[in-house]
Each structure stands twice: as structure tokens, then as C-alpha cells.
Design a protein around this motif. Structure first.
Motif, PDB file in Angstrom:
ATOM      1  N   GLU A 291       0.783  -1.425   0.338  1.00 25.49           N
ATOM      2  CA  GLU A 291       0.109  -0.241  -0.121  1.00 25.49           C
ATOM      3  C   GLU A 291       1.002   1.435  -0.076  1.00 25.49           C
ATOM      4  OE1 GLU A 291      -3.252   2.057   2.706  1.00 25.49           O
ATOM      5  OE2 GLU A 291      -2.745   0.260   2.877  1.00 25.49           O
ATOM      6  N   ALA A 292       2.090   1.015   0.921  1.00 24.67           N
ATOM      7  CA  ALA A 292       2.907   2.664   0.739  1.00 24.67           C
ATOM      8  C   ALA A 292       3.420   2.482  -0.823  1.00 24.67           C
ATOM      9  CB  ALA A 292       3.736   2.096   1.556  1.00 24.67           C
ATOM     10  N   PHE A 293       3.921   1.776  -1.380  1.00 22.20           N
ATOM     11  CA  PHE A 293       4.110   1.910  -3.065  1.00 22.20           C
ATOM     12  C   PHE A 293       3.141   2.691  -3.571  1.00 22.20           C
ATOM     13  CE2 PHE A 293       7.447  -1.550  -0.785  1.00 22.20           C
ATOM     14  CZ  PHE A 293       8.960  -0.295  -0.922  1.00 22.20           C
ATOM     15  N   ALA A 294       1.975   1.634  -3.472  1.00 23.90           N
ATOM     16  CA  ALA A 294       1.414   2.370  -4.191  1.00 23.90           C
ATOM     17  C   ALA A 294       1.051   3.593  -4.135  1.00 23.90           C
ATOM     18  CB  ALA A 294       0.018   1.221  -4.098  1.00 23.90           C
ATOM     19  N   LEU A 295       0.955   4.139  -3.113  1.00 22.38           N
ATOM     20  CA  LEU A 295       0.982   5.587  -2.557  1.00 22.38           C
ATOM     21  C   LEU A 295       1.870   6.695  -3.496  1.00 22.38           C
ATOM     22  CD1 LEU A 295      -1.123   7.563  -1.305  1.00 22.38           C
ATOM     23  CD2 LEU A 295       0.479   7.706   1.141  1.00 22.38           C
TER      24      LEU A 295
ATOM     25  N   LEU B  99       9.943  -0.007  -4.905  1.00 21.87           N
ATOM     26  CA  LEU B  99       9.282   0.799  -5.172  1.00 21.87           C
ATOM     27  C   LEU B  99       9.220   1.676  -7.219  1.00 21.87           C
ATOM     28  CD1 LEU B  99       7.779   3.784  -4.465  1.00 21.87           C
ATOM     29  CD2 LEU B  99       9.626   4.782  -4.194  1.00 21.87           C
ATOM     30  N   ALA B 100      10.427   1.511  -7.878  1.00 16.45           N
ATOM     31  CA  ALA B 100      10.188   1.538  -8.793  1.00 16.45           C
ATOM     32  C   ALA B 100       8.960   0.587  -9.844  1.00 16.45           C
ATOM     33  CB  ALA B 100      11.972   0.946  -9.448  1.00 16.45           C
TER      34      ALA B 100
ATOM     35  N   ALA C 277       6.644  -0.841  -8.864  1.00  8.90           N
ATOM     36  CA  ALA C 277       5.389   0.297  -8.741  1.00  8.90           C
ATOM     37  C   ALA C 277       5.216   1.529  -9.338  1.00  8.90           C
ATOM     38  CB  ALA C 277       4.893   0.140  -7.277  1.00  8.90           C
ATOM     39  N   THR C 278       6.086   1.681  -9.724  1.00  8.52           N
ATOM     40  CA  THR C 278       5.684   3.256 -10.331  1.00  8.52           C
ATOM     41  C   THR C 278       6.295   3.469 -11.288  1.00  8.52           C
ATOM     42  OG1 THR C 278       7.337   4.413  -8.083  1.00  8.52           O
ATOM     43  CG2 THR C 278       6.789   6.340 -10.292  1.00  8.52           C
ATOM     44  N   LEU C 279       7.159   2.541 -12.658  1.00 13.11           N
ATOM     45  CA  LEU C 279       7.099   2.258 -13.566  1.00 13.11           C
ATOM     46  C   LEU C 279       6.337   1.554 -14.130  1.00 13.11           C
ATOM     47  CD1 LEU C 279      11.673   2.195 -13.524  1.00 13.11           C
ATOM     48  CD2 LEU C 279       9.214   4.615 -13.834  1.00 13.11           C
ATOM     49  N   GLY C 280       6.109   0.017 -13.768  1.00  7.52           N
ATOM     50  CA  GLY C 280       5.737  -1.123 -13.912  1.00  7.52           C
ATOM     51  C   GLY C 280       6.132  -1.406 -15.285  1.00  7.52           C
ATOM     52  N   ALA C 281       5.231  -1.780 -16.439  1.00  9.64           N
ATOM     53  CA  ALA C 281       6.197  -2.995 -17.416  1.00  9.64           C
ATOM     54  C   ALA C 281       6.173  -1.998 -18.308  1.00  9.64           C
ATOM     55  CB  ALA C 281       4.165  -2.879 -18.214  1.00  9.64           C
ATOM     56  N   ARG C 282       5.939  -0.333 -17.959  1.00 13.26           N
ATOM     57  CA  ARG C 282       6.922   0.806 -18.524  1.00 13.26           C
ATOM     58  C   ARG C 282       8.358   0.587 -19.046  1.00 13.26           C
ATOM     59  NH1 ARG C 282       4.496   4.691 -15.977  1.00 13.26           N
ATOM     60  NH2 ARG C 282       6.141   5.952 -15.088  1.00 13.26           N
ATOM     61  N   SER C 283       9.067  -0.460 -17.711  1.00 12.07           N
ATOM     62  CA  SER C 283      10.927  -0.334 -18.055  1.00 12.07           C
ATOM     63  C   SER C 283      10.590  -1.533 -18.304  1.00 12.07           C
ATOM     64  CB  SER C 283      10.820  -0.460 -15.879  1.00 12.07           C
ATOM     65  OG  SER C 283      12.207  -0.727 -15.579  1.00 12.07           O
ATOM     66  N   LYS C 284      12.454  -1.276 -18.474  1.00 10.09           N
ATOM     67  CA  LYS C 284      12.633  -1.953 -19.035  1.00 10.09           C
ATOM     68  C   LYS C 284      13.382  -2.904 -18.265  1.00 10.09           C
ATOM     69  CE  LYS C 284      13.440   0.817 -23.569  1.00 10.09           C
ATOM     70  NZ  LYS C 284      12.558   0.229 -24.274  1.00 10.09           N
ATOM     71  N   ILE C 285      13.627  -2.653 -17.157  1.00 10.78           N
ATOM     72  CA  ILE C 285      14.586  -3.466 -15.992  1.00 10.78           C
ATOM     73  C   ILE C 285      13.446  -4.322 -15.353  1.00 10.78           C
ATOM     74  CG2 ILE C 285      16.290  -3.154 -14.027  1.00 10.78           C
ATOM     75  CD1 ILE C 285      16.208  -0.249 -15.706  1.00 10.78           C
ATOM     76  N   ASP C 286      14.194  -5.914 -14.782  1.00 15.08           N
ATOM     77  CA  ASP C 286      13.350  -6.598 -14.289  1.00 15.08           C
ATOM     78  C   ASP C 286      14.062  -6.759 -12.763  1.00 15.08           C
ATOM     79  OD1 ASP C 286      12.845  -8.583 -12.912  1.00 15.08           O
ATOM     80  OD2 ASP C 286      14.363 -10.412 -13.689  1.00 15.08           O
ATOM     81  N   TRP C 287      13.253  -5.324 -11.740  1.00 17.83           N
ATOM     82  CA  TRP C 287      13.632  -4.679 -10.718  1.00 17.83           C
ATOM     83  C   TRP C 287      13.389  -5.620  -9.537  1.00 17.83           C
ATOM     84  CZ3 TRP C 287      15.565  -0.171 -10.158  1.00 17.83           C
ATOM     85  CH2 TRP C 287      15.809   0.344 -11.513  1.00 17.83           C
TER      86      TRP C 287
ATOM     87  N   LEU D 231       3.852  10.181  -7.760  1.00 19.55           N
ATOM     88  CA  LEU D 231       4.753   9.820  -8.870  1.00 19.55           C
ATOM     89  C   LEU D 231       4.473  10.169 -10.144  1.00 19.55           C
ATOM     90  CD1 LEU D 231       7.633   7.908  -7.507  1.00 19.55           C
ATOM     91  CD2 LEU D 231       7.095  10.543  -7.296  1.00 19.55           C
ATOM     92  N   ASN D 232       3.395   9.148 -10.176  1.00 19.95           N
ATOM     93  CA  ASN D 232       2.861   8.991 -11.777  1.00 19.95           C
ATOM     94  C   ASN D 232       1.555  10.121 -11.611  1.00 19.95           C
ATOM     95  OD1 ASN D 232       4.281   6.971 -12.727  1.00 19.95           O
ATOM     96  ND2 ASN D 232       3.078   5.410 -11.613  1.00 19.95           N
ATOM     97  N   ALA D 233       1.355  11.104 -10.761  1.00 18.06           N
ATOM     98  CA  ALA D 233       0.266  11.759 -11.120  1.00 18.06           C
ATOM     99  C   ALA D 233       0.700  13.243 -11.342  1.00 18.06           C
ATOM    100  CB  ALA D 233      -0.369  12.297  -9.883  1.00 18.06           C
ATOM    101  N   LEU D 234       2.168  13.282 -11.119  1.00 20.79           N
ATOM    102  CA  LEU D 234       2.696  14.575 -11.393  1.00 20.79           C
ATOM    103  C   LEU D 234       2.898  15.293 -12.693  1.00 20.79           C
ATOM    104  CD1 LEU D 234       6.074  14.476  -9.108  1.00 20.79           C
ATOM    105  CD2 LEU D 234       3.898  16.041  -8.483  1.00 20.79           C
ATOM    106  N   PRO D 235       2.759  16.477 -13.345  1.00 17.68           N
ATOM    107  CA  PRO D 235       3.004  16.747 -14.383  1.00 17.68           C
ATOM    108  C   PRO D 235       4.370  16.923 -15.226  1.00 17.68           C
ATOM    109  CG  PRO D 235       1.845  18.414 -13.448  1.00 17.68           C
ATOM    110  CD  PRO D 235       2.466  17.450 -12.290  1.00 17.68           C
TER     111      PRO D 235
END
Length: 783
Positions: free
Chosen positions: A130-134, A559-560, A562-572, A139-143
Motif C-alpha cells: 500500500e505504501a509503494f502504491a501511494l 518502488l521502481a 510499482a511506479t514504472l510497471g510494464a514501461r520499465s526495461k529493467i527486471d527490478w 509520482l505518476n500524477a505529477l505533470p
């Protein structure tokens, strides 16, 4: 004032006092037996790296490779006390804010992720997902990604720092303020342009061969106690050690090594400094320029009489540029200016210059007493100029030694926690990881605070540290943090920053350096880089303080993800299963870390190459550069004295007590300076106290004289007569950080000027002074 608050201390640094202090701190944390066992694994090949300072380890097979302040750091981390959900249920944020930083530290280890409940004003437990999702939602809502700030403390491991910068750059910003911005940024700025590398050029081996060691603006007895062992050995074999410091510091005078059985049995000690030059605060540039002037004048004398040059002419011709213009500038500087601005008379400065000439191999060391002035970069340029005159760079027993603070502050910068990343590094990131990193420079610490205040930054994420009070201009910093939509702090223990929060706020508890880090691939070790570029492995040995703790690499990776999801090129998540994978990624990114996993498993690790130590100059000139630097005669201190002619304007330097490390307050004593049970003290020359019409033991208020029109005050300090030059004051931070203007920072490096604050002193509660709020001067409440 209690008669016991201020009492004379005549003993040496170290000795029985250090051993008693270690025993007391272990006992206070309820770990007298287990803590002693833990300490025996500090700085060992199969143990953990001390979470305290960045001074290197001499012997990785010794069973006694820790110092008093390292023991305090270990005791604080291994404590039996816990700051769990019960603490936060009992105290609201407002109530916790009433207590001292010492009391907050004493509550023990954080155990559970906590989220601010705005309705109740309490932190409440939250699940990790829940913390990572928050955070991800914010982060993803920032312009723009540039509206997020990612701060880094110097205790973060190489693995965590590398993942952190990788995540943030894939997210899209270079906003990486870090503790380097507030301490040794001036060192890196000065040395990079002058000799092509921003790190020290020496190793511990060089200390064995130096016959001259110059120490500027540093108090190793408190800040780097293990350094005293090297200085002691150098002094015993006859090396000259010259200390340049406004305050008389016991660690620079005498040291009793707790490992020396004979010395301990006889209450003996070793004299450290052969010469002690007590210049005024900020006078180092003038003093060093005066030393150089003496050397050049003596060289002109010697060669004019047909003798050999006193300079290393072959080195100057082959390896340097700009000497003639530099020498002309030095010789033209009037002695009257040098004397006035250094606080030393001409014969004393000439004696220092003669000491330099008498030594064949010289190391120059410096700390934050040098780096936190308006003219800090110029001062370090002048120190390097001094070394260049006689070829004291790139040879055995000689070189530059900026002594850094936190245990991996240098490693974090190597991992490119840096708001101004070089293009070549960004190109490599793109090649290795397949995404285009941002190219625009990010915010440093001062810029980050300004951005939060004016609304350009909306999210603050702190990887360790205590940003709210480690920074200058405490009220301005707090104002900026409170304007944020979200503040997040990764930490092992509760601190003031957790109570200065945005509209949403999280506290994320992490593993400490002493604790076992168990991942899918088994127990993991992390690596750190010390102040002399040695990289070594650190593996925790204690069970975690709570089953809910995550490691810093795991927090970053999750955190990475949760934030970047499928658009990330890295297996965090795959990276943190086995930290060897992270180190393989580091090796692909940085050439100096080739075969990282194999090399770091050699006991003691390996040393990163240093081009300047090899007399290779990686700068635009292709050579070491002599840099002319005028002695400043119109800085904020001068201007404050001109505009406040009716009042005595002092120069205040902020400093640490012996019972603290950075902003962590372990206790309330400053043993070597004779202060016990009190932190709000003001060290002043006895004649200055008399000139104010006051007496030692009076309580006074401080106000800084700033050029931005903002009134900054710090109330209720106990006047203490101390051996410090007239016109100079010293007091502890963070208590005096509110006096440091955000707008005042070093030229070029933008490091806050915490060591040269113009202030006036008035009786406590005099007309116009504000009554201190309880939370400003809370009583120390200890378990």
C-alpha cells in the motif's frame, strides 16, 4: 547553570574515557553483551562496515577495528529499544515534536511502515504494498518528473545508490540533492577542475611515509577518531603534524590509543600536533596563501644567490600550467591583508611556510571547517596550489586528503548520485539499460529547498538522513517540506524530519548495516567506498530489529516496480534476489568496477584508480592547474561588520559535539570540550564575553545578520569561555542551523556557509527576542 555542566577536561583524546563511553552507550541500549560481540565484527572481512565515518580500515584481520563514535553508531543501531506502532498511537506528530532530537533517537528502531493519518494527526501502520502504491500514484500524477525530489544520505550502500539513481533516471529526472551538497561539494568542485579528480589522492600507505601532515578545519578526535591512530604513529616516528584550527581541540593535541596496553596501563598519551596554528574562522585561505608567499620569497632568495630552487621545477614544468600568473598574484598580495584576514601574524605564517619547506613528503587533510565558507572552493584551490609547488601530488607519502564524513558518502557520488551527471555516464546508461535518461541538470540541496518553497517540487523522497534539520535555514526548509503533496523517509530510527511532513507522509523502516539481509538468493552483503577509494564488502550479522524491515535495495526495487510497471526495461525484482546481479550491472556501467563481484570478495576489497595519484590530469588543460585566488576582503562577514558598526558582529561556526554524528544525537556530553548534559552552548573568547558586558554562564540569544532581509534567530544559549580567537564563536548544529541563510552558499559549489555565519549576541529575552517555544528547547527525556 549547574556546577557540573561546564568542567575542565585535561585528559587526552581516547584512553579510558573512550572505553568508559563505549561501555556506557552499550549499557544504555541494553546490549552490553551482544553489543560487544557485534563490535568485534565491525570492519572485519566477514562482518559489517561501520555505519559511522568514512575513514579507512587499517587491518581487516584485527579484532578491534572500531572507535568510540563508531561504537556509538553500532550501539544506536543494535539497540533493544523499539519505536513501533505503539509509540505512534500514544503520541501524535504534534506531541512528538515537543521532544528533543536526543529523545527521538532514544526511542529505538523503527519496526513498521507508517502512514500519516491527517484526521488524527498520528502515524498509523500501513502495508508495504500500500505504501509503494501511494508513492507511485503521487509520482505518476505529477505533470513532470522534475517535480519530484530524491534525496540521498551518505550511509546508503553502493547497491542501493546505484538502483536508486537508475530508477529515478528511468522515471525521468536528475533531482538528486544529497549530503555531499552540504559537506564536501566544495572539495570535489575545486579538485576536479584543478587536478581532474574530485577525490583524495592518498591511501593509508601514504600516511606511513609522510614526513609532514597538515590538518585544516578538522576535529578527528570527534569526527574521525580512527584517524588519530594514523596521526599517532606518524608523530611517534617524527613526522611533523601542523594543525590549523580556530578552536583548540583535544584530539589534535594528545591521544591515548585504547589498543596500546602500556599507554593505557600508565595513563600515557602521545602528542599529536607539533605545531598548532589557531587562525580565525575562515582565515585558512589567507594563511595558506601567506605560506606560499613565504615559500616563493625564499625560493627567489635561494636561486638569486645561485642555489638550487626550493620548488619542484621539473614537476611544475612537466605536470602543471598557470604557474607564472599564480606566482605573480601571490607575490602581489600584501602581507597586511594576509595577516588581517588569517588572524595570524606574519612571523607565525612564515614559520608555517618554513615547516612546509622542511618536509619532503606532505599530505594536506581537511574537513568541513574548510568546505562551508563563501570562499571554500578558492581555499581548497590554494591548498592544492601549496602541494603542487613541491610536487606533493602523485608520489608516495604525499597528496590531498579531503576527509569525508558518512560511511559511503563518497561511494554514493561514485554511483552517480549527482544532480549534474556527465554526458558519458548518461550515454552508458542508455547503452546498457535501453532507456534515454534525462539530460537536464537537477536540483542540488539548496535548489531543492527553493523548489519546494515556491511550488516547483511536490514530492520529496529521502533515502536516509534527517533532511529537515541537516539543511540550512531550518524554518525555510520546513516551510518547503510542508508544501509538498507527499514526503517519504527511509530510516532506521525516528528523527525530526519525520515530523515535518507534507499533506501525505510515509516513514519506511529499513535494515541497518549490522543486520542480516536475507533475500531469495540467501544472505546478502552490500559494498561501501571509504574516504580513500577502497571498496569493500559489508555483511550484517544480527537478526533484523523487526520482521517487517526491508533492505534499502529492496525498497528501491519495489518502488521502481510499482511506479514504472510494464514501461520499465529493467527486471527490478529480479535484481534484488541476489545482489551479485546489482554488482554485475554496476560493472557494466562503470569501467572501474570490472569483475566487481570477484574483486570485492578479496579481504579488504580493492582500491578504485585515481588518475591524479598517477599524475594523469583528466581536465581540459591536461595538466594540474595553478589557480590564483585573491584573499577575500568583501564577503558577507565583512559587509555585516560594516553595516552593524554599533554592535559586535561575530563569525559563528556550527560544529558537532562529541556525543553526536551528523544530526544524530547519541548523548548530551561533549567530553573533550568540557560540556556535560547541555547542547545549547556558545563557545566564545573570554575577552569577547567581557566586551559584551557579560559573564560565562549567562544565557544569550543569537541573531544572524543576513543580506536577504530575513530575520533569523536562535534563542537561549549558555555562554562558555573557550580557547577560540576573538571575534569567533562556535555552537552545535542542528541547534544553530536556523541561523544559516539559504541564500548564502559557497561560490561555485553552492555548499551552505555553515562555518561562517555573521551573528550578533544579546542577553536572553532582551527586547525583540522571541520567547523560545517548548519544542525548540525541550528537556532531554531518556528512557
Amino acid at each position: 547553570m549547574s556546577n557540573d555542566t561546564i568542567r575542565r577536561y585535561d585528559g587526552p583524546a581516547g584512553g579510558w574515557g573512550a572505553l568508559r563511553s563505549v561501555a556506557r552507550h552499550l549499557s544504555e541500549q541494553k546490549i552490553a553483551v551482544s553489543g560487544a560481540k557485534t563490535l568485534l565484527r565491525a570492519n572485519q572481512p566477514d562482518g559489517f562496515d561501520c555505519p559511522g565515518c568514512a575513514w579507512p580500515d587499517r587491518d581487516h584481520t584485527s579484532t578491534f577495528e572500531f572507535c568510540e563514535n563508531g561504537a556509538k553508531a553500532v550501539a544506536a543501531e543494535a539497540t533493544k529499544f523499539r519505536a513501533g506502532p505503539e509509540l505512534f498511537a500514544r503520541y501524535s506528530v504534534a506531541q512528538l515534536s515537543e521532544y528533543s532530537d536526543h529523545w527521538l533517537e532514544q526511542q529505538g528502531r523503527l519496526t513498521t511502515p507508517m502512514r500519516l493519518d491527517a484526521a488524527s494527526g498520528h502515524y498509523v501502520p500501513v502495508q508495504w504494498d500500500e505504501a509503494f502504491a501511494l508513492i507511485a500514484r503521487h509520482l505518476n500524477a505529477l505533470p513532470s518528473p522534475d517535480e519530484a525530489i530524491f534525496y540521498t544520505s551518505g550511509r546508503t550502500s553502493n547497491e542501493a545508490a546505484f538502483l536508486y539513481q537508475l530508477f529515478v533516471r528511468e522515471y525521468g529526472t536528475n533531482n538528486f540533492p544529497d549530503c555531499s551538497n552540504m559537506c564536501h561539494e566544495s572539495s570535489g568542485t575545486a579538485m576536479k577542475k584543478q587536478i581532474g579528480v574530485g577525490k583524495g589522492t592518498v591511501s593509508l600507505h601514504d600516511f606511513e611515509h609522510a614526513d609532514g601532515i597538515l590538518i585544516f578545519g578538522q576535529n578527528p578526535g570527534t569526527n574521525h577518531p580512527r584517524m588519530l591512530g594514523e596521526l599517532r604513529e606518524a608523530a611517534k616516528r617524527g613526522a611533523k603534524i601542523a594543525s590549523f584550527n580556530p578552536l583548540r581541540e583535544r584530539g589534535l593535541e594528545r591521544f591515548a590509543d585504547p589498543q596500546d596496553k602500556l599507554q593505557m596501563a600508565t595513563n600515557g598519551s602521545t602528542a599529536i600536533s607539533s605545531d598548532y596554528f589557531q587562525l580565525k574562522i575562515g582565515g585558512d585561505l589567507a594563511a595558506v596563501k601567506g605560506m606560499i608567499k613565504h615559500v616563493l620569497e625564499r625560493d627567489i632568495e635561494a636561486t638569486g644567490d645561485g642555489g638550487a630552487s626550493l620548488l619542484d621545477q621539473e614537476f611544475i614544468a612537466r605536470h602543471t600550467t598557470g604557474f607564472d600568473a599564480f606566482a605573480a598574484d601571490v607575490l602581489a598580495e600584501p602581507w597586511e591583508v594576509i595577516v588581517e584576514e588569517s588572524g595570524l601574524d606574519e612571523p607565525t605564517i612564515r614559520r608555517a611556510g618554513e615547516l612546509y619547506l622542511s618536509c619532503e613528503r606532505v599530505i594536506a587533510c581537511w574537513g568541513m571547517g574548510i568546505t562551508q565558507h563563501k570562499h571554500s572552493v578558492a581555499t581548497i584551490n590554494m591548498l592544492v596550489n601549496l602541494l603542487l609547488l613541491r610536487g606533493n601530488l602523485g608520489r608516495e607519502g604525499a597528496g590531498a586528503c579531503p576527509v569525508r564524513g558518512h560511511s559511503n558518502v563518497q561511494g554514493d557520488r561514485t554511483m552517480m548520485i549527482y544532480e549534474k551527471p556527465p554526458a558519458a555516464f548518461l550515454d552508458r546508461i542508455q547503452q546498457v539499460f535501453g532507456f534515454e535518461p534525462p539530460r537536464e541538470e537537477g536540483f542540488d540541496t539548496v535548489g531543492a529547498i527553493e523548489a519546494m518553497i515556491d511550488g516547483r517540487a511536490k514530492v520529496f523522497f529521502g533515502m536516509g538522513g534527517n533532511f529537515a534539520i541537516a539543511t540550512p535555514d531550518t524554518e525555510a526548509t520546513a516551510r518547503g517540506l510542508r508544501r509538498c503533496d507527499l514526503t517519504v523517509h527511509v530510516a532506521t530510527k525516528l528523527n525530526r524530519s519525520h515530523l515535518v511532513h507534507g499533506r501525505d507522509a510515509l516513514i519506511l523502516p529499513c535494515l541497518g548495516r549490522t543486520e542480516i539481509d536475507l533475500q531469495a538468493g540467501g544472505p546478502q552483503g552490500v559494498t561501501v567506498e571509504d574516504s580513500m577509494s577502497m571498496v569493500h564488502l559489508s555483511s550484517g550479522i544480527n537478526p533484523p530489529a523487526s520482521d517487517a524491515l526491508l533492505s534499502e535495495p529492496a525498497i528501491v526495487a519495489r518502488l521502481a516496480h510499482a511506479t514504472l510497471g510494464a514501461r520499465s526495461k529493467i527486471d527490478w525484482l529480479g535484481l534484488i534476489e541476489d545482489y551479485d546481479r546489482i554488482r554485475d550491472a554496476i560493472a557494466m556501467t562503470f569501467d572501474d568496477f570490472h569483475e566487481f563481484n570477484a574483486r570485492v570478495r578479496v579481504p579488504g576489497g580493492f582500491r578504485l584508480p585515481n588518475t591524479a595519484a598517477q599524475r594523469t590530469w583528466v581536465n581540459p588543460a591536461g595538466k594540474a592547474v595553478f589557480v590564483p585566488c585573491p584573499v577575500p576582503t568583501d564577503n558577507p562577514i565583512h559587509r555585516a561588520r560594516r553595516t552593524h558598526g554599533g554592535q559586535i558582529v561575530f563569525t559563528l561556526a556550527t560544529t558537532r559535539s562529541h556525543d553526536q554524528y551528523n544530526t544524530t544525537i547519541y548523548g548530551l556530553d561533549d567530553r573533550y570540550r568540557g560540556v556535560f548534559g547541555e547542547r545549547r552552548v556558545l563557545f566564545a573568547n573570554a575577552d569577547d564575553i567581557a566586551a559584551l558586558g557579560m559573564q560565562a554562564g549567562d544565557w544569550v540569544d543569537l541573531e544572524s545578520i543576513c543580506e536577504d532581509g530575513v530575520r533569523r534567530q536562535a534563542p537561549r544559549f549558555l555562554l562558555v569561555a573557550y580557547n577560540i580567537p576573538r571575534g569567533c564563536l562556535a555552537a552545535y548544529y542542528p541547534e544553530t542551523n536556523p541561523l544559516v541563510p539559504l541564500s548564502s552558499f559557497a561560490d561555485e559549489s553552492r555548499t551552505p556557509t555553515s562555518k561562517s555565519v555573521p551573528v550578533i549576541v544579546t542577553p536572553h529575552l532582551a527586547a525583540g527576542a522571541q520567547m523560545p517555544r517548548q519544542r525548540d528547547i525541550p528537556a532531554a527525556i531518556v528512557r
